[in-house]
Every structure is written in C-alpha cells, then in structure tokens.
Scaffold this active site. Structure first.
Site, PDB file in Angstrom:
ATOM      1  CB  THR A 133      -4.884   5.547   7.182  1.00  0.00           C
ATOM      2  OG1 THR A 133      -4.769   4.476   6.238  1.00  0.00           O
ATOM      3  CG2 THR A 133      -5.460   5.019   8.481  1.00  0.00           C
ATOM      4  N   GLY A 134      -7.346   5.410   5.271  1.00  0.00           N
ATOM      5  CA  GLY A 134      -8.681   4.927   4.917  1.00  0.00           C
ATOM      6  C   GLY A 134      -9.133   5.534   3.599  1.00  0.00           C
ATOM      7  CB  SER A 139      -0.943   0.004   1.203  1.00  0.00           C
ATOM      8  OG  SER A 139      -0.227  -0.147   2.393  1.00  0.00           O
ATOM      9  N   GLY A 187      -9.876   7.906   1.138  1.00  0.00           N
ATOM     10  CA  GLY A 187      -9.483   9.312   1.089  1.00  0.00           C
ATOM     11  C   GLY A 187     -10.599  10.258   0.720  1.00  0.00           C
ATOM     12  CB  THR A 215      -0.720   6.173   0.358  1.00  0.00           C
ATOM     13  OG1 THR A 215      -1.525   5.011   0.203  1.00  0.00           O
ATOM     14  CG2 THR A 215      -1.345   7.299  -0.451  1.00  0.00           C
ATOM     15  CB  THR A 256      -1.998   5.812   4.022  1.00  0.00           C
ATOM     16  OG1 THR A 256      -2.745   5.810   2.822  1.00  0.00           O
ATOM     17  CG2 THR A 256      -1.198   7.082   4.114  1.00  0.00           C
ATOM     18  NE  ARG A 275      -8.675   7.775  -4.677  1.00  0.00           N
ATOM     19  CZ  ARG A 275      -8.121   7.555  -3.485  1.00  0.00           C
ATOM     20  NH1 ARG A 275      -6.828   7.302  -3.403  1.00  0.00           N
ATOM     21  NH2 ARG A 275      -8.838   7.595  -2.400  1.00  0.00           N
ATOM     22  CB  VAL A 276      -5.286  12.734  -6.260  1.00  0.00           C
ATOM     23  CG1 VAL A 276      -4.587  13.299  -5.032  1.00  0.00           C
ATOM     24  CG2 VAL A 276      -4.361  12.797  -7.476  1.00  0.00           C
ATOM     25  N   GLY A 277      -5.980  10.645  -3.697  1.00  0.00           N
ATOM     26  CA  GLY A 277      -6.698  10.517  -2.426  1.00  0.00           C
ATOM     27  C   GLY A 277      -6.399  11.665  -1.487  1.00  0.00           C
ATOM     28  CG  ASP A 278      -6.743  10.724   2.625  1.00  0.00           C
ATOM     29  OD1 ASP A 278      -6.486   9.806   1.805  1.00  0.00           O
ATOM     30  OD2 ASP A 278      -6.654  10.559   3.850  1.00  0.00           O
TER      31      ASP A 278
HETATM   32  N1  ASP Z   1      -6.041   7.238   2.325  1.00  0.00           N
HETATM   33  C1  ASP Z   1      -5.508   6.503   1.205  1.00  0.00           C
HETATM   34  C2  ASP Z   1      -6.184   6.972  -0.068  1.00  0.00           C
HETATM   35  O1  ASP Z   1      -7.352   7.262  -0.045  1.00  0.00           O
HETATM   36  C3  ASP Z   1      -5.634   5.043   1.317  1.00  0.00           C
HETATM   37  C4  ASP Z   1      -5.569   4.428   2.678  1.00  0.00           C
HETATM   38  O2  ASP Z   1      -5.055   4.984   3.622  1.00  0.00           O
HETATM   39  O3  ASP Z   1      -6.030   3.312   2.853  1.00  0.00           O
HETATM   40  O4  ASP Z   1      -5.544   6.966  -1.073  1.00  0.00           O
END
Ligand code: ASP
Length: 338
Positions: free
Chosen positions: A250-251, A86, A253, A217, A199, A227-230
C-alpha cells in the site's frame, strides 16, 4: 454495512491489541514483530479497516474454504463500504471527478487476474477474478474491463458518493496533487481533508496450506485520469508463490512499481528472510534509489510465508495491518524506517 465506530468499540472490548509502532533504523532487526508459526488457516490485510474484511474471509477459512474465495469475499467488504474513501464505492475520484478502480487477485497456482482503471463497478476484485477464470488474459483495462464486467452480469453503478463528491469539489479549489503520508482518519474526512489514499491488500492461507491474495483500491485521490497504480500490477501490489509465501503493498504505487515490490518481498523470503525482514529490505530498496522522495511518501509492505509467519514494514509510521487466525484477532502497527 459494518459500523466502524461500533467495530472500534467492540475491538477494544474484545482486547484487540494495537502494538505501538517503534521507531527503527535500517540496521536493526524487525523481528520483534509478532511471529505465528504453522498457523493455518490465517488471513492478514492492510490497515485497520482490514479487520472487518478479515472477518468475512475468516467465515470461509474456518469452514475449510479455499484461500482464493476467502480473499475475494474479504476485500469485497471495504469495496462495498461507502464510508471507505480509498476502495470501491465511495472511493475518492481522479482529478476529473471519475472514480477509477484497480484490483488484482492471485491463487496458489500462479493464476492471476487484474482490472485497471475500471469505472462504475463496485466489486472490481470479482471482475479481476472473472478475468482470471474466464479469459485467456491476465489484465483488462478501462472501457474493455467495463464491457467485460457488464457482459458478465455486473451492475453499472455510480461510485461517486455525495461525500466523495464534496471532498473532490473542495479539492478542486486548490487542485494540487499531493498524496499524503497516511490516512489514519479516513472515516472522518472533512471537506478538503488531506487524507487521500490507501488500499486493501489481503493474504490468506487456507486449511490445506494453500495461499492466495487480493488487492483492490480506488488509487491515489485526484490522480490524472487513466493513472494506474501498483495495486492491480501482479508483482508490484500483490504476488503469491505457493511454495514460498505472499506479499502485498500500500502507499504511493509509483514507488512500489519501480522495484516490483511484492515480487521482491517474496523473492527475499525465498532467500530465507522472515516476512518482516523481507518487507524491510524492500523498503530499503525504495530508500536507496530515492532517499529524498522517500521522506515525503508512504509505502507499506505486508507479507506471509508458508509457515503462516507474517510481518510488515513501512517507510513512515502509521501503517497498520490486521490479523485473524484460529487463535488471534489483532491489529498491529507496522515498524517503519522513519
Ligand atoms: N497503492 C495505491 C496506489 O498507488 C494507493 C494506496 O495504497 O494508498 O494506487
């Protein structure tokens, strides 16, 4: 390269504690989380694999090094670990088979740098730091970020390891995008395994009391290309205010970006909440706007304040975080709403 099995064994032998997550609801206080006061230096990071990253950060902090150097060195460990699916090398790719990395870093002076959707460079965090230090900008994305990295001496590499490629090919058979709640067994991926995100977010306070943070991450596995996350979004995946504290997430985003989660956590600490309670309030904000979706996704926040107190809270059970200071080396299970 750290061997996770050996590490886990060593952790047990050295009495690394894993506190059992207890179900809680929104009305109960989360202050049974461990609280460490005036403990500096200290480093905390997301998930159990944060422990090996903390060790690298600690090598710098214990020599009175700067928090910024510590968080960069710390998160470089999972970035270079091909078995961590990850983050960085070996990260699971997008649905087109491309490994795209998101990372950001922030120091004690509101200086920050970020890269989004960066391909072919293992240490996205170091590129983010160079964006912060060597450009007038905060964010570089995609090909521009890659060109900048190459111009600054980073080596172009194939980040899609044979193991990650195998997982992606197995996923292609169903081609269904669905972030799973946790990735507890990320190192035991089987082809087609359901675990597909996480992450490393790391926060440190150095011996001068200054704070810094880093977050890196490969994002949600099998996402759409681009795609861009948080994680690389300052304020969402990471925020540092040297007067108040720092937070990371994390999680999924998208859910964190909607509430600008890490900034929210820091602002809640500014209002006097403990790190754990600030994280809980941010989780409740996600729940409030989308109670149905919140049952299906994981989001975890981790925070530290200027006193060196730390805490976490997640939507779902299973979120863990690692702590290292002069007198403790622990991995904790975060409390969660569900
Ligand atoms: N937060 C990350 C994202 O959305 C992924 C993760 O932490 O699981 O890209």
């Amino acid at each position: 390269m750290p061997d996770r099995r050996k590490f886990v064994k060593l952790s047990l032998l050295t009495s690394v504690a894993l506190l059992i997550n207890k179900r809680s609801n929104a009305s109960t206080s989360t202050d049974s989380q461990p609280v460490v006061t005036k403990d500096s230096p200290i480093v905390i990071s997301t998930w159990d694999f944060g422990a090996v990253a903390n060790a690298a950060a600690w090598d710098i902090l214990k020599k009175k090094g700067r928090a910024l150097d510590a968080v960069e060195a710390g998160v470089m460990i999972p970035e270079a670990d091909p078995d961590n699916h990850s983050v960085g090398l070996g990260g699971l790719p997008d649905r087109d088979g491309r490994v795209t990395l998101d990372a950001c870093i922030m120091d004690e002076n509101y200086r920050c740098g970020s890269v989004m959707c960066l391909e072919h460079i293992v240490h996205a965090i170091s590129v983010a730091r160079k964006v912060m230090e060597n450009t007038p900008h905060v964010i570089l994305a995609g090909d521009g970020a890659l060109q900048f990295a190459l111009a600054n001496g980073f080596k172009k590499e194939n980040l899609l390891t044979p193991a990650s490629e195998k997982l992606w090919k197995a996923w292609l058979k169903r081609s269904q995008y669905k972030p799973e709640i946790n990735s507890e067994n990320k190192y035991q991926h089987l082809p087609g395994d359901i675990h597909n995100h996480d992450t490393i977010g790391m926060l440190a306070m150095d011996s001068t009391g200054n704070l810094s943070g880093a977050c890196t991450t490969s994002g949600l596995a099998y996402k759409m290309h681009g795609r861009v996350g948080d994680s690389p979004v300052i304020g969402a995946g990471l925020f540092v205010d040297n007067e108040i504290g720092a937070a990371t997430s994390t999680g999924v985003g998208e859910e964190v970006i909607r509430i600008v989660g890490s900034h929210l956590v820091v602002e809640l600490m500014r209002q006097g909440l403990s790190p754990a309670d600030a994280c809980r309030k941010a989780v409740e904000r996600i729940l409030k706007y989308n109670p149905v979706k919140s049952k299906e996704v994981q989001v975890g926040f981790l925070a530290m304040n200027k006193k060196g107190e730390y805490g976490a809270f997640a939507l779902q059970p299973g979120f863990t975080y690692a702590v290292k200071s002069g007198h403790e080396e622990n991995t904790y299970a975060s409390k969660s709403y569900y």
